[in-house]
Design a protein around this motif. Sequence first.
Motif, PDB file in Angstrom:
ATOM      1  N   LEU A  91      -1.771   9.477   4.770  1.00 28.83           N
ATOM      2  CA  LEU A  91      -2.576   8.418   5.631  1.00 28.83           C
ATOM      3  C   LEU A  91      -2.497   7.416   4.845  1.00 28.83           C
ATOM      4  O   LEU A  91      -2.760   6.413   5.510  1.00 28.83           O
ATOM      5  N   TYR A  92      -3.205   7.373   3.644  1.00 34.56           N
ATOM      6  CA  TYR A  92      -3.434   6.441   3.075  1.00 34.56           C
ATOM      7  C   TYR A  92      -2.136   5.465   2.767  1.00 34.56           C
ATOM      8  O   TYR A  92      -2.372   4.258   2.887  1.00 34.56           O
ATOM      9  N   GLU A  93      -1.129   5.897   2.382  1.00 37.18           N
ATOM     10  CA  GLU A  93       0.320   5.186   2.517  1.00 37.18           C
ATOM     11  C   GLU A  93       0.446   4.341   3.574  1.00 37.18           C
ATOM     12  O   GLU A  93       0.734   3.142   3.849  1.00 37.18           O
ATOM     13  N   ILE A  94       0.351   5.066   4.720  1.00 37.21           N
ATOM     14  CA  ILE A  94       0.442   4.433   6.182  1.00 37.21           C
ATOM     15  C   ILE A  94      -0.476   3.572   6.443  1.00 37.21           C
ATOM     16  O   ILE A  94      -0.027   2.259   7.177  1.00 37.21           O
ATOM     17  N   MET A  95      -1.835   3.552   6.174  1.00 33.45           N
ATOM     18  CA  MET A  95      -2.748   2.769   6.644  1.00 33.45           C
ATOM     19  C   MET A  95      -2.966   1.435   5.579  1.00 33.45           C
ATOM     20  O   MET A  95      -3.325   0.260   5.952  1.00 33.45           O
ATOM     21  N   CYS A  96      -2.673   1.768   4.375  1.00 35.42           N
ATOM     22  CA  CYS A  96      -3.044   0.638   3.501  1.00 35.42           C
ATOM     23  C   CYS A  96      -1.736  -0.102   2.453  1.00 35.42           C
ATOM     24  O   CYS A  96      -1.934  -0.863   1.993  1.00 35.42           O
ATOM     25  N   ASN A  97      -0.732   0.828   2.358  1.00 33.50           N
ATOM     26  CA  ASN A  97       0.316   0.277   1.503  1.00 33.50           C
ATOM     27  C   ASN A  97       1.723  -0.076   2.032  1.00 33.50           C
ATOM     28  O   ASN A  97       2.521  -0.438   1.274  1.00 33.50           O
ATOM     29  N   GLU A  98       1.830   0.305   3.402  1.00 36.36           N
ATOM     30  CA  GLU A  98       3.128  -0.234   3.876  1.00 36.36           C
ATOM     31  C   GLU A  98       3.217  -1.710   3.984  1.00 36.36           C
ATOM     32  O   GLU A  98       2.326  -2.604   3.606  1.00 36.36           O
ATOM     33  N   ASP A  99       4.306  -2.186   4.585  1.00 37.75           N
ATOM     34  CA  ASP A  99       4.359  -3.686   4.607  1.00 37.75           C
ATOM     35  C   ASP A  99       3.328  -4.632   5.363  1.00 37.75           C
ATOM     36  O   ASP A  99       3.145  -5.571   5.055  1.00 37.75           O
ATOM     37  N   TYR A 100       2.875  -3.731   6.331  1.00 32.72           N
ATOM     38  CA  TYR A 100       1.901  -4.435   7.241  1.00 32.72           C
ATOM     39  C   TYR A 100       0.629  -3.594   7.405  1.00 32.72           C
ATOM     40  O   TYR A 100       0.612  -2.563   8.299  1.00 32.72           O
ATOM     41  N   PRO A 101      -0.314  -3.500   6.216  1.00 32.83           N
ATOM     42  CA  PRO A 101      -1.379  -2.322   6.317  1.00 32.83           C
ATOM     43  C   PRO A 101      -2.217  -2.762   7.082  1.00 32.83           C
ATOM     44  O   PRO A 101      -2.309  -3.858   7.770  1.00 32.83           O
ATOM     45  N   SER A 102      -2.967  -1.830   7.833  1.00 31.43           N
ATOM     46  CA  SER A 102      -3.795  -1.865   8.773  1.00 31.43           C
ATOM     47  C   SER A 102      -5.152  -1.829   8.447  1.00 31.43           C
ATOM     48  O   SER A 102      -6.116  -1.958   9.209  1.00 31.43           O
ATOM     49  N   MET A 103      -5.478  -1.598   7.171  1.00 31.43           N
ATOM     50  CA  MET A 103      -6.920  -1.857   6.547  1.00 31.43           C
ATOM     51  C   MET A 103      -6.672  -1.897   5.059  1.00 31.43           C
ATOM     52  O   MET A 103      -5.909  -1.453   4.207  1.00 31.43           O
ATOM     53  N   PRO A 104      -7.750  -2.460   4.569  1.00 28.27           N
ATOM     54  CA  PRO A 104      -7.936  -2.661   3.231  1.00 28.27           C
ATOM     55  C   PRO A 104      -7.967  -1.307   2.402  1.00 28.27           C
ATOM     56  O   PRO A 104      -8.684  -0.397   2.722  1.00 28.27           O
ATOM     57  N   PRO A 105      -7.337  -0.903   1.230  1.00 28.46           N
ATOM     58  CA  PRO A 105      -7.387   0.183   0.491  1.00 28.46           C
ATOM     59  C   PRO A 105      -8.891   0.262   0.019  1.00 28.46           C
ATOM     60  O   PRO A 105      -9.265   1.478   0.277  1.00 28.46           O
ATOM     61  N   SER A 106      -9.903  -0.775  -0.165  1.00 31.41           N
ATOM     62  CA  SER A 106     -11.124  -0.545  -0.451  1.00 31.41           C
ATOM     63  C   SER A 106     -11.799  -0.057   0.607  1.00 31.41           C
ATOM     64  O   SER A 106     -12.788   1.076   0.403  1.00 31.41           O
ATOM     65  N   ALA A 107     -11.443  -0.183   1.942  1.00 28.16           N
ATOM     66  CA  ALA A 107     -12.178   0.228   2.914  1.00 28.16           C
ATOM     67  C   ALA A 107     -11.765   1.872   3.264  1.00 28.16           C
ATOM     68  O   ALA A 107     -12.634   2.533   3.547  1.00 28.16           O
ATOM     69  N   PHE A 108     -10.584   2.424   3.072  1.00 22.02           N
ATOM     70  CA  PHE A 108     -10.211   3.612   2.871  1.00 22.02           C
ATOM     71  C   PHE A 108     -10.795   4.296   2.085  1.00 22.02           C
ATOM     72  O   PHE A 108     -11.522   5.601   2.134  1.00 22.02           O
ATOM     73  N   ASP A 109     -10.975   3.775   0.803  1.00 20.81           N
ATOM     74  CA  ASP A 109     -11.587   4.319  -0.186  1.00 20.81           C
ATOM     75  C   ASP A 109     -13.339   4.844  -0.076  1.00 20.81           C
ATOM     76  O   ASP A 109     -13.842   5.787  -0.348  1.00 20.81           O
ATOM     77  N   LYS A 110     -13.747   3.572   0.626  1.00 17.04           N
ATOM     78  CA  LYS A 110     -15.221   3.935   0.996  1.00 17.04           C
ATOM     79  C   LYS A 110     -15.355   4.963   1.855  1.00 17.04           C
ATOM     80  O   LYS A 110     -16.252   5.690   1.815  1.00 17.04           O
ATOM     81  N   LEU A 111     -14.602   5.148   2.831  1.00 14.23           N
ATOM     82  CA  LEU A 111     -14.727   6.324   3.757  1.00 14.23           C
ATOM     83  C   LEU A 111     -14.299   7.680   3.035  1.00 14.23           C
ATOM     84  O   LEU A 111     -15.056   8.472   3.655  1.00 14.23           O
ATOM     85  N   ILE A 112     -13.556   7.722   2.386  1.00  8.46           N
ATOM     86  CA  ILE A 112     -13.497   9.132   1.739  1.00  8.46           C
ATOM     87  C   ILE A 112     -13.849   9.347   0.273  1.00  8.46           C
ATOM     88  O   ILE A 112     -13.592  10.256  -0.445  1.00  8.46           O
ATOM     89  N   CYS A 113     -14.591   8.253   0.007  1.00 13.24           N
ATOM     90  CA  CYS A 113     -15.157   8.376  -1.387  1.00 13.24           C
ATOM     91  C   CYS A 113     -14.319   8.326  -2.583  1.00 13.24           C
ATOM     92  O   CYS A 113     -14.640   7.554  -3.483  1.00 13.24           O
ATOM     93  N   ASN A 114     -13.192   8.896  -2.499  1.00 10.50           N
ATOM     94  CA  ASN A 114     -12.031   8.696  -3.315  1.00 10.50           C
ATOM     95  C   ASN A 114     -10.916   9.651  -2.811  1.00 10.50           C
ATOM     96  O   ASN A 114     -11.029  10.497  -2.509  1.00 10.50           O
ATOM     97  N   ARG A 115      -9.791   8.969  -3.352  1.00 13.65           N
ATOM     98  CA  ARG A 115      -8.377   9.832  -2.792  1.00 13.65           C
ATOM     99  C   ARG A 115      -8.117  10.884  -3.946  1.00 13.65           C
ATOM    100  O   ARG A 115      -8.515  10.765  -4.983  1.00 13.65           O
ATOM    101  N   TYR A 116      -7.798  11.995  -3.347  1.00 12.07           N
ATOM    102  CA  TYR A 116      -7.819  13.373  -4.365  1.00 12.07           C
ATOM    103  C   TYR A 116      -6.431  13.615  -4.637  1.00 12.07           C
ATOM    104  O   TYR A 116      -5.347  12.758  -4.394  1.00 12.07           O
TER     105      TYR A 116
END
Length: 116
Positions: A91-116
Amino acid sequence: EVLINTISRWNSLNLLSLKQYGTIEFRRMHATLDSDFVSAWTWFCVGFVEKFSQASMFDRYLYPFVGGATSMEAGLQRLVNAQNNATIEDLYEIMCNEDYPSMPPSAFDKLICNRY
């Protein structure tokens, strides 16, 4: 424990169901005075809907499973199996790392506290 308390089924964002059911649930956001969390929640909800409502996402995440199947049920079962193997990292890759990310990685990290 912080991660589970943040994303459990009793909260507005349930990512724990990703592993068990291959789905995520997002509802109304719980009350908070944390403006960064409100911003991250908004990024996620809008970004998720925008990302997965694109026709190209159907081409990548639906048609490969149902296309060419012997029956709709067989195709849906392949989709269910893929969803059951989905991860937060996916989900992180799709939302944050693709050619057209739909959200900043920092926002994703804020929601899940940290990626595991």
